[in-house]
Design a protein around this motif. Sequence first.
Motif, PDB file in Angstrom:
ATOM      1  N   LEU A 108       0.786  -1.163   0.070  1.00  0.00           N
ATOM      2  CA  LEU A 108      -0.077  -0.192  -0.013  1.00  0.00           C
ATOM      3  C   LEU A 108       0.770   1.196   0.018  1.00  0.00           C
ATOM      4  CD1 LEU A 108      -2.993  -0.798   2.425  1.00  0.00           C
ATOM      5  CD2 LEU A 108      -3.130   0.046   0.028  1.00  0.00           C
ATOM      6  N   ASN A 109       2.011   1.202   0.890  1.00  0.00           N
ATOM      7  CA  ASN A 109       2.830   2.422   0.973  1.00  0.00           C
ATOM      8  C   ASN A 109       3.551   2.607  -0.364  1.00  0.00           C
ATOM      9  OD1 ASN A 109       4.447   4.223   2.378  1.00  0.00           O
ATOM     10  ND2 ASN A 109       6.044   3.003   2.268  1.00  0.00           N
ATOM     11  N   ILE A 110       4.076   1.342  -1.041  1.00  0.00           N
ATOM     12  CA  ILE A 110       4.722   1.471  -2.282  1.00  0.00           C
ATOM     13  C   ILE A 110       3.707   2.290  -3.479  1.00  0.00           C
ATOM     14  CG2 ILE A 110       5.880   0.379  -4.248  1.00  0.00           C
ATOM     15  CD1 ILE A 110       6.934  -1.552  -2.075  1.00  0.00           C
ATOM     16  N   MET A 111       2.537   1.537  -3.648  1.00  0.00           N
ATOM     17  CA  MET A 111       1.627   2.060  -4.776  1.00  0.00           C
ATOM     18  C   MET A 111       0.435   3.120  -4.534  1.00  0.00           C
ATOM     19  SD  MET A 111       2.289  -0.225  -6.846  1.00  0.00           S
ATOM     20  CE  MET A 111       1.148   0.028  -8.129  1.00  0.00           C
ATOM     21  N   ASN A 112       0.627   3.324  -3.055  1.00  0.00           N
ATOM     22  CA  ASN A 112      -0.185   4.554  -2.673  1.00  0.00           C
ATOM     23  C   ASN A 112      -1.669   4.130  -3.008  1.00  0.00           C
ATOM     24  OD1 ASN A 112      -0.736   6.900  -1.003  1.00  0.00           O
ATOM     25  ND2 ASN A 112      -0.408   8.354  -2.847  1.00  0.00           N
ATOM     26  N   GLY A 113      -2.200   2.839  -3.116  1.00  0.00           N
ATOM     27  CA  GLY A 113      -3.361   2.827  -3.728  1.00  0.00           C
ATOM     28  C   GLY A 113      -4.403   2.848  -2.447  1.00  0.00           C
ATOM     29  N   ASN A 114      -5.609   2.433  -2.853  1.00  0.00           N
ATOM     30  CA  ASN A 114      -6.763   2.183  -1.926  1.00  0.00           C
ATOM     31  C   ASN A 114      -7.111   0.960  -1.328  1.00  0.00           C
ATOM     32  OD1 ASN A 114      -7.929   1.212  -4.259  1.00  0.00           O
ATOM     33  ND2 ASN A 114      -9.576   2.504  -4.173  1.00  0.00           N
ATOM     34  N   PHE A 115      -6.655  -0.049  -1.745  1.00  0.00           N
ATOM     35  CA  PHE A 115      -6.640  -1.449  -1.044  1.00  0.00           C
ATOM     36  C   PHE A 115      -5.349  -2.290  -1.578  1.00  0.00           C
ATOM     37  CE2 PHE A 115      -8.559  -2.312  -5.394  1.00  0.00           C
ATOM     38  CZ  PHE A 115      -8.145  -3.381  -5.714  1.00  0.00           C
ATOM     39  N   GLU A 143     -15.202  -5.471  -8.462  1.00  0.00           N
ATOM     40  CA  GLU A 143     -16.339  -4.523  -8.315  1.00  0.00           C
ATOM     41  C   GLU A 143     -15.553  -3.432  -7.617  1.00  0.00           C
ATOM     42  OE1 GLU A 143     -18.879  -6.148  -6.064  1.00  0.00           O
ATOM     43  OE2 GLU A 143     -19.402  -7.863  -7.167  1.00  0.00           O
ATOM     44  N   TRP A 144     -14.566  -3.334  -6.768  1.00  0.00           N
ATOM     45  CA  TRP A 144     -14.032  -2.202  -6.007  1.00  0.00           C
ATOM     46  C   TRP A 144     -12.901  -1.812  -6.502  1.00  0.00           C
ATOM     47  CZ3 TRP A 144     -14.834  -7.167  -4.424  1.00  0.00           C
ATOM     48  CH2 TRP A 144     -13.642  -8.143  -4.299  1.00  0.00           C
ATOM     49  N   GLY A 145     -12.498  -1.990  -7.883  1.00  0.00           N
ATOM     50  CA  GLY A 145     -11.375  -1.512  -8.719  1.00  0.00           C
ATOM     51  C   GLY A 145     -10.598  -2.653  -9.473  1.00  0.00           C
ATOM     52  N   THR A 146      -9.211  -2.242 -10.008  1.00  0.00           N
ATOM     53  CA  THR A 146      -8.440  -3.127 -10.757  1.00  0.00           C
ATOM     54  C   THR A 146      -7.262  -3.659  -9.798  1.00  0.00           C
ATOM     55  OG1 THR A 146      -9.087  -2.155 -12.815  1.00  0.00           O
ATOM     56  CG2 THR A 146      -7.114  -3.654 -12.637  1.00  0.00           C
ATOM     57  N   ALA A 147      -6.927  -4.897  -9.620  1.00  0.00           N
ATOM     58  CA  ALA A 147      -5.999  -5.225  -8.711  1.00  0.00           C
ATOM     59  C   ALA A 147      -4.882  -5.740  -9.717  1.00  0.00           C
ATOM     60  CB  ALA A 147      -6.533  -6.356  -7.964  1.00  0.00           C
ATOM     61  N   VAL A 148      -3.507  -5.678  -9.348  1.00  0.00           N
ATOM     62  CA  VAL A 148      -2.560  -6.654  -9.742  1.00  0.00           C
ATOM     63  C   VAL A 148      -2.109  -7.768  -9.028  1.00  0.00           C
ATOM     64  CG1 VAL A 148      -0.819  -5.080  -8.747  1.00  0.00           C
ATOM     65  CG2 VAL A 148      -0.007  -6.717 -10.591  1.00  0.00           C
ATOM     66  N   GLU A 149      -2.127  -9.088  -9.497  1.00  0.00           N
ATOM     67  CA  GLU A 149      -1.872 -10.039  -8.484  1.00  0.00           C
ATOM     68  C   GLU A 149      -0.504 -10.775  -8.476  1.00  0.00           C
ATOM     69  OE1 GLU A 149      -6.776 -11.232  -8.835  1.00  0.00           O
ATOM     70  OE2 GLU A 149      -5.340 -12.530  -9.942  1.00  0.00           O
ATOM     71  N   ALA A 196      -3.851  -2.374  -5.318  1.00  0.00           N
ATOM     72  CA  ALA A 196      -4.712  -1.542  -6.303  1.00  0.00           C
ATOM     73  C   ALA A 196      -3.770  -1.343  -7.499  1.00  0.00           C
ATOM     74  CB  ALA A 196      -5.324  -0.397  -5.619  1.00  0.00           C
ATOM     75  N   TYR A 197      -4.229  -1.409  -8.715  1.00  0.00           N
ATOM     76  CA  TYR A 197      -3.437  -1.139  -9.743  1.00  0.00           C
ATOM     77  C   TYR A 197      -3.433   0.074 -10.501  1.00  0.00           C
ATOM     78  CZ  TYR A 197      -1.420  -1.742 -14.576  1.00  0.00           C
ATOM     79  OH  TYR A 197      -0.786  -1.765 -15.661  1.00  0.00           O
ATOM     80  N   ASP A 198      -2.534   0.787 -10.648  1.00  0.00           N
ATOM     81  CA  ASP A 198      -2.261   2.039 -11.236  1.00  0.00           C
ATOM     82  C   ASP A 198      -1.371   2.272 -12.587  1.00  0.00           C
ATOM     83  OD1 ASP A 198      -1.884   4.740 -12.075  1.00  0.00           O
ATOM     84  OD2 ASP A 198      -1.955   5.586  -9.941  1.00  0.00           O
ATOM     85  N   ARG A 238      -6.313  -4.600   3.551  1.00  0.00           N
ATOM     86  CA  ARG A 238      -6.548  -3.011   3.951  1.00  0.00           C
ATOM     87  C   ARG A 238      -7.433  -2.524   2.982  1.00  0.00           C
ATOM     88  NH1 ARG A 238      -4.524  -3.070   9.016  1.00  0.00           N
ATOM     89  NH2 ARG A 238      -2.334  -3.072   9.328  1.00  0.00           N
ATOM     90  N   GLY A 239      -8.622  -1.910   3.209  1.00  0.00           N
ATOM     91  CA  GLY A 239      -9.500  -1.177   2.384  1.00  0.00           C
ATOM     92  C   GLY A 239     -10.418  -2.092   1.472  1.00  0.00           C
ATOM     93  N   LEU A 240     -10.724  -3.433   1.945  1.00  0.00           N
ATOM     94  CA  LEU A 240     -11.804  -4.140   1.659  1.00  0.00           C
ATOM     95  C   LEU A 240     -12.757  -4.638   2.787  1.00  0.00           C
ATOM     96  CD1 LEU A 240     -10.002  -6.731  -0.650  1.00  0.00           C
ATOM     97  CD2 LEU A 240     -10.983  -4.571  -1.454  1.00  0.00           C
TER      98      LEU A 240
END
Length: 693
Positions: A354-361, A421-427, A442-444, A381-383
Amino acid sequence: MERSIELIQHVQDVFAQQYDLTLFILDPCGRLLTLPSRANDWTESVKDNMFQMNEWMGKIVELSVLDSHPGLKVIFSPIKVMGKIAYYIWAGVFIETGSRQLLYEYLEANDKSTFKWKSSLQEVRDRSTEEKQLLIEKIKALSDTISILLENDQKEQKNHLVIGGIIEGSGLVGKEHAFAEIIQQFMNIAHDIEFAGFAERSKEDCVVSHMFGGSAYSALVGSRFFIGEGFLGHVMATGTLGYWNNILHDPRNVFFRKANFQPLAIACIPLLKDNEVLGVLFGGTCSVPEIEPLSVNIGKIASNIIVSYLTQRELHDTLFQQNQQLYAFMEICNLITRVQDVRKIAFMMVDMSLNIMNGNFAAVTLFDLDAATQEVHLVSRGLTTDQSEKYGKLLLQEYQGHLKENNGGIDRRQFPTRTLEWGTAVEIPIYNRKLYGVLSVAYDSRKTEYSSFLSALVTIGAIAIQQSIQKQNEMGTWAASLHEALSLWDHSSYEFAQMLRDRSALFTEFLELPQQSRKHIEYACLLSPYRPDMISRILQEETELSRMILDYQHLNQDDEREVRKNGHDYSQGGQILKLVSDSLKYSDKVPHCDGIDSRLQEKFNFFMLRSQVLEQQVTIEDKESFEIEGLSKREQEVLELIVQGLNNKQIAKTLFISEHTVKNHITNIFQKLGTNDRAGLMAYYYQRRAKTD
């Protein structure tokens, strides 16, 4: 290594005593690894002539029966570590049945030394052919056992070196002019890599810009090739990792032969940024035909570190920010290698990503596809709870099918993305020879440069999880073995420890403690009759386990002046063992102890009350339900299920609602009834029930 040698010495002493042998272990240079067990005059004679053994010892490659003196037999057995002979077992001496008189006559005629052999030989046993065969079998088994122990020790040391080297290599990213040091660090921890280099693009073709490993390989610097040409060109063109073994006669090897060396195996890792190949990191060997998979993985991590380094050089205006991120990454890596709790490791990976990507989950889904009952454990976190459960089951089902289709293999060269449903994720699979789970972030698309950090984080996390599981299994094996040994001389303590474990397991489940804490308390119960200092010697790193047993035994002291007040200085596990132990000793009521935390004491009292009610079959269903004023109908239903002993998940399934909704209802009940926890809630309920009845 020191701990392993102590254990080997102990096993050797027991073996020598049991089979009436002198026994010691030495290396090919004649240096003793262990002290001789059951030493005698003949042992001293062997030690005095140790230098003579060096001449022939290295030629022995399998278990042999030798004559240390004519007629005096010894068994010499090699111990292999990682496929190579590292030590030898020396076991003797004995006389073959029927040859003692001949030996006496020989020594009378030929031994002119002052050694008092006749009196010493009286201590040497005669062995029949059957006894000799039995000794050979037992010593072979002892060699294999010691080999496994030493190999495990070496693997553990190697893992520590690899993790330390990765952390050290990561630390070079923020240093100026550190490109060469990063590649050198890659070579330092990938021990089978003899040379390494880097090739980069130029305007028209590609060129080898750096070589490491010594002057024998430096002639390759400046060598040029086209994209798609040879091993390096193939990876430069495709942007995918490639490694090739047994390439001595491969025509593509001519590129290296022009520089006067011939690799037998080579690995090439592309450096990718924004789907563009910046260059190729390569390494290989000229002495063995294959590269270890671990070295390839280390090379992947090194390539990711190099990409991060090059990115920092290009983005000088964001240097401070990236240095801060690197520092945090190093700290997390350092912590992950120390933590032994899988759940804590997962939370660290979630927080770091989360700290690296600064995403919402972010989430880590853990599962064991080899287990009989396949459960999913997800930390996030965030789900929401519903999102976590749904997503965890989806990943489990997909990876079960994926592993079957690909024969257990995982492609870690690419990180798939998924639209939810809550966003795009990288796995990212958490994989180290076995799949432990998946890190989802969370993918950006604007932050693809952080994939190298996530890859390194997952790799370190996988190694840490593997070590944690291995350590837990090892500790469980030791605890079970020591507990079973107790039954041989103190059966009453053995049975009491079992009862202590069974009731403690119910209480820790009631408290909803983490699984690892429950395991530690279970092991402490089984080992509670032993002295804490003995447990510390056997399980040297398990300080938490030793402290539980020490606290438990201290709380059991008769002198109350020795017991500290309010439980502040005692571990929770030690206090639980004391409470459960007293409940087994005093069936009516657990006596008060100043060393027990008052809140824990209260929870245990209500746990016992509930257990007694259940045992007497005085349950809610036996009587008509009654309502508590102020609670809604749904809150009343939740309360009655709590009193029956159901946890949040079971309540949710019973009422067909989510766990999140259950938690909200319980919070409302606490507020309306003026209680703080389940124990207080049960007390309130039973008090009202008693008044109603």
